[in-house]
Design a protein around this motif. Structure first.
Motif, PDB file in Angstrom:
ATOM      1  N   LEU A 148       4.494   4.028  -4.689  1.00 31.89           N
ATOM      2  CA  LEU A 148       4.605   4.981  -5.804  1.00 31.89           C
ATOM      3  C   LEU A 148       4.360   4.293  -7.145  1.00 31.89           C
ATOM      4  N   ASN A 149       4.833   3.064  -7.261  1.00 33.23           N
ATOM      5  CA  ASN A 149       4.582   2.319  -8.495  1.00 33.23           C
ATOM      6  C   ASN A 149       3.100   2.003  -8.647  1.00 33.23           C
ATOM      7  N   LYS A 150       2.430   1.736  -7.517  1.00 34.89           N
ATOM      8  CA  LYS A 150       1.006   1.413  -7.545  1.00 34.89           C
ATOM      9  C   LYS A 150       0.178   2.609  -8.007  1.00 34.89           C
ATOM     10  N   ILE A 151       0.540   3.794  -7.581  1.00 33.38           N
ATOM     11  CA  ILE A 151      -0.227   4.992  -7.965  1.00 33.38           C
ATOM     12  C   ILE A 151       0.375   5.679  -9.202  1.00 33.38           C
ATOM     13  N   SER A 152       1.266   4.973  -9.901  1.00 35.22           N
ATOM     14  CA  SER A 152       1.839   5.418 -11.189  1.00 35.22           C
ATOM     15  C   SER A 152       2.660   6.694 -11.067  1.00 35.22           C
ATOM     16  N   VAL A 153       3.382   6.840  -9.976  1.00 36.33           N
ATOM     17  CA  VAL A 153       4.357   7.920  -9.844  1.00 36.33           C
ATOM     18  C   VAL A 153       5.715   7.310 -10.166  1.00 36.33           C
ATOM     19  N   LYS A 154       6.209   7.549 -11.398  1.00 35.07           N
ATOM     20  CA  LYS A 154       7.377   6.823 -11.880  1.00 35.07           C
ATOM     21  C   LYS A 154       8.558   7.732 -12.205  1.00 35.07           C
ATOM     22  N   THR A 155       8.452   9.015 -11.917  1.00 33.73           N
ATOM     23  CA  THR A 155       9.552   9.949 -12.166  1.00 33.73           C
ATOM     24  C   THR A 155       9.683  10.914 -10.995  1.00 33.73           C
ATOM     25  N   THR A 156      10.844  11.549 -10.907  1.00 30.12           N
ATOM     26  CA  THR A 156      11.060  12.530  -9.841  1.00 30.12           C
ATOM     27  C   THR A 156      10.159  13.740 -10.021  1.00 30.12           C
ATOM     28  N   SER A 157       9.980  14.165 -11.263  1.00 33.12           N
ATOM     29  CA  SER A 157       9.109  15.316 -11.509  1.00 33.12           C
ATOM     30  C   SER A 157       7.675  15.027 -11.098  1.00 33.12           C
ATOM     31  N   SER A 158       7.205  13.786 -11.307  1.00 28.18           N
ATOM     32  CA  SER A 158       5.849  13.419 -10.879  1.00 28.18           C
ATOM     33  C   SER A 158       5.729  13.455  -9.360  1.00 28.18           C
ATOM     34  N   LEU A 159       6.766  13.015  -8.677  1.00 32.20           N
ATOM     35  CA  LEU A 159       6.741  13.035  -7.218  1.00 32.20           C
ATOM     36  C   LEU A 159       6.681  14.463  -6.689  1.00 32.20           C
ATOM     37  N   LEU A 160       7.351  15.386  -7.369  1.00 31.46           N
ATOM     38  CA  LEU A 160       7.314  16.779  -6.934  1.00 31.46           C
ATOM     39  C   LEU A 160       5.951  17.415  -7.187  1.00 31.46           C
ATOM     40  N   LEU A 161       5.272  16.960  -8.211  1.00 23.30           N
ATOM     41  CA  LEU A 161       3.985  17.560  -8.557  1.00 23.30           C
ATOM     42  C   LEU A 161       2.842  17.028  -7.699  1.00 23.30           C
ATOM     43  N   ILE A 162       2.933  15.763  -7.267  1.00 23.72           N
ATOM     44  CA  ILE A 162       1.855  15.204  -6.459  1.00 23.72           C
ATOM     45  C   ILE A 162       1.936  15.772  -5.046  1.00 23.72           C
ATOM     46  N   GLU A 163       0.790  16.102  -4.490  1.00 16.00           N
ATOM     47  CA  GLU A 163       0.778  16.765  -3.184  1.00 16.00           C
ATOM     48  C   GLU A 163       1.136  15.811  -2.054  1.00 16.00           C
ATOM     49  N   ASP A 164       0.464  14.663  -1.966  1.00 18.59           N
ATOM     50  CA  ASP A 164       0.740  13.699  -0.892  1.00 18.59           C
ATOM     51  C   ASP A 164       0.436  12.299  -1.408  1.00 18.59           C
ATOM     52  N   PRO A 165       1.445  11.497  -1.673  1.00 20.23           N
ATOM     53  CA  PRO A 165       1.192  10.143  -2.180  1.00 20.23           C
ATOM     54  C   PRO A 165       0.500   9.240  -1.155  1.00 20.23           C
ATOM     55  N   LEU A 166       0.601   9.571   0.133  1.00 15.91           N
ATOM     56  CA  LEU A 166      -0.020   8.743   1.171  1.00 15.91           C
ATOM     57  C   LEU A 166      -1.515   9.000   1.312  1.00 15.91           C
ATOM     58  N   ASP A 167      -2.013   9.992   0.611  1.00 15.49           N
ATOM     59  CA  ASP A 167      -3.444  10.300   0.707  1.00 15.49           C
ATOM     60  C   ASP A 167      -4.298   9.201   0.093  1.00 15.49           C
ATOM     61  N   ILE A 168      -3.690   8.307  -0.658  1.00 13.73           N
ATOM     62  CA  ILE A 168      -4.430   7.205  -1.271  1.00 13.73           C
ATOM     63  C   ILE A 168      -5.037   6.286  -0.222  1.00 13.73           C
ATOM     64  N   PHE A 169      -4.402   6.246   0.962  1.00 10.76           N
ATOM     65  CA  PHE A 169      -4.919   5.383   2.024  1.00 10.76           C
ATOM     66  C   PHE A 169      -6.201   5.932   2.649  1.00 10.76           C
ATOM     67  N   ASN A 170      -6.496   7.177   2.438  1.00  9.84           N
ATOM     68  CA  ASN A 170      -7.723   7.768   2.979  1.00  9.84           C
ATOM     69  C   ASN A 170      -8.931   7.525   2.080  1.00  9.84           C
ATOM     70  N   GLN A 171      -8.704   6.917   0.946  1.00  9.89           N
ATOM     71  CA  GLN A 171      -9.790   6.652   0.012  1.00  9.89           C
ATOM     72  C   GLN A 171     -10.313   5.228   0.206  1.00  9.89           C
ATOM     73  N   ASP A 172     -11.590   5.045  -0.035  1.00 13.56           N
ATOM     74  CA  ASP A 172     -12.230   3.733   0.119  1.00 13.56           C
ATOM     75  C   ASP A 172     -12.056   2.949  -1.178  1.00 13.56           C
ATOM     76  N   ILE A 173     -10.902   2.289  -1.299  1.00 11.53           N
ATOM     77  CA  ILE A 173     -10.547   1.564  -2.518  1.00 11.53           C
ATOM     78  C   ILE A 173     -10.415   0.085  -2.184  1.00 11.53           C
ATOM     79  N   ASP A 174     -11.030  -0.746  -2.984  1.00  8.40           N
ATOM     80  CA  ASP A 174     -10.979  -2.202  -2.788  1.00  8.40           C
ATOM     81  C   ASP A 174      -9.870  -2.768  -3.665  1.00  8.40           C
ATOM     82  N   ASP A 175      -8.684  -2.961  -3.079  1.00 12.22           N
ATOM     83  CA  ASP A 175      -7.534  -3.473  -3.828  1.00 12.22           C
ATOM     84  C   ASP A 175      -6.645  -4.249  -2.854  1.00 12.22           C
TER      85      ASP A 175
END
Length: 311
Positions: A38-65
């Motif tokens: 959550l810190n990596k994808i800049s979700v730093k508040t409870t309200s942000s967590l409620l608004l984001i649909e699925d924080p695990l969807d980041i793993f489905n993206q082709d990101i070099d990190d």
């Protein structure tokens, strides 16, 4: 200690958590890798967590990190075809947490709604308890005719004070012609009044100190929408034009001044002056010249005749 146990014991301020407190709550509830994700994808508040649909969807993206690859290895299974499968417990943890947070949010909204309703009920009951004495105080002591006379006097005064600003020489609104005044008494003897303009507009009149006020009606004749006021102004202009026309006709019919001398009188005066003038005989110019020649010739002849006589 299971996740469900933690979700049943959410802190009272869980919906307002942010920063360190938020990540500490995620570490306690889900785990350290989830907090880092959550810190990596800049979700730093409870309200942000409620608004984001699925924080695990980041793993489905082709990101070099590199950091994201490390988290992927911790939260996912690596398959034989080199693909990654998110661990079911990780997925369930995020789903359960978001569901618990939403339920907590709904409960707080219900509580706030109940509190508002209770306040409204209290205010309504307090107003209703005071309504009877208020009505007794505002009960009108004036009769219907007194109310009517008061309103008509106010309208008459307003017309006199505002005729210049309305560009009218004479301005007076009359009941039954320009408007209709309606005054009624309710069951508690409170006067209710309305004025219906001839243009069709109905204006409700307010009260002040048990007396009807006409300030609401004063605004209406000054608006463009009042057709009755337009008729009054048009009639006033026609009266002014008729007066100007009558004054023009009266000036054109006024008799000429008696001091003017007619042509007949001038000819008569000339005749009188001619008869009164002295008769002066003038010698013609040719005759005067002949006389002068005779005098010049006669002088030598006269001297010659004198000499001849002496001899």
């Amino acid at each position: 200690m299971s996740i469900s146990y933690h979700l049943d014991q959410l802190p009272s301020n869980v919906l307002s958590l942010s920063g360190y407190d938020f990540f500490q709550f995620i570490r306690t509830t889900l785990g350290e890798p989830e907090a880092k994700l959550l810190n990596k994808i800049s979700v730093k508040t409870t309200s942000s967590l409620l608004l984001i649909e699925d924080p695990l969807d980041i793993f489905n993206q082709d990101i070099d990190d590199e950091e994201l690859d490390t988290l992927k290895e911790q939260l996912c299974f690596k398959m034989k075809n080199d693909k990654f499968l998110i661990k079911p417990g990780v997925t369930y943890g995020f789903v359960s947490l978001k569901q618990a947070l939403k339920e907590n949010l709904n409960q707080q909204l219900k509580h706030s709604t109940k509190r508002k309703q209770q306040k409204q009920n209290v205010n309504t009951s307090s107003i209703s308890s005071l309504s009877t004495p208020i009505q007794e105080v505002t009960t009108s002591s004036l009769s219907l005719s007194e109310h009517k006379s008061h309103v008509l006097n106010l309208i008459k005064k307003w017309c006199n004070e505002n005729k210049e600003s309305l560009s009218l020489d004479s301005f007076q609104l009359e009941e039954g012609i320009d408007f209709t005044l309606n005054i009624d008494f309710e069951q508690n003897s409170v006067a209710q009044a309305t004025i219906k303009c001839k243009c069709g507009k109905v204006i409700s009149l307010c009260k002040n100190n048990q007396k009807i006020q006409v300030s609401n009606f004063y605004k209406h004749p000054q608006t463009i929408g009042c057709s009755r006021m337009q008729e009054i102004k048009k009639a006033q202009k026609q009266i002014i034009l008729q007066q100007q026309l009558q004054s023009t006709i009266s000036v054109s019919q006024f008799p000429a001044s008696q001091s003017c001398v007619s042509p007949m009188q001038i000819r008569t005066d000339e005749a009188i002056n001619t008869s009164a003038a002295p008769n002066i005989n003038l010698v013609p110019t040719s005759q005067s010249k002949n006389n002068a020649k005779r005098r010049i010739v006669s002088e030598p002849e006269r001297s010659f005749s004198t000499k001849r006589s002496r001899t």
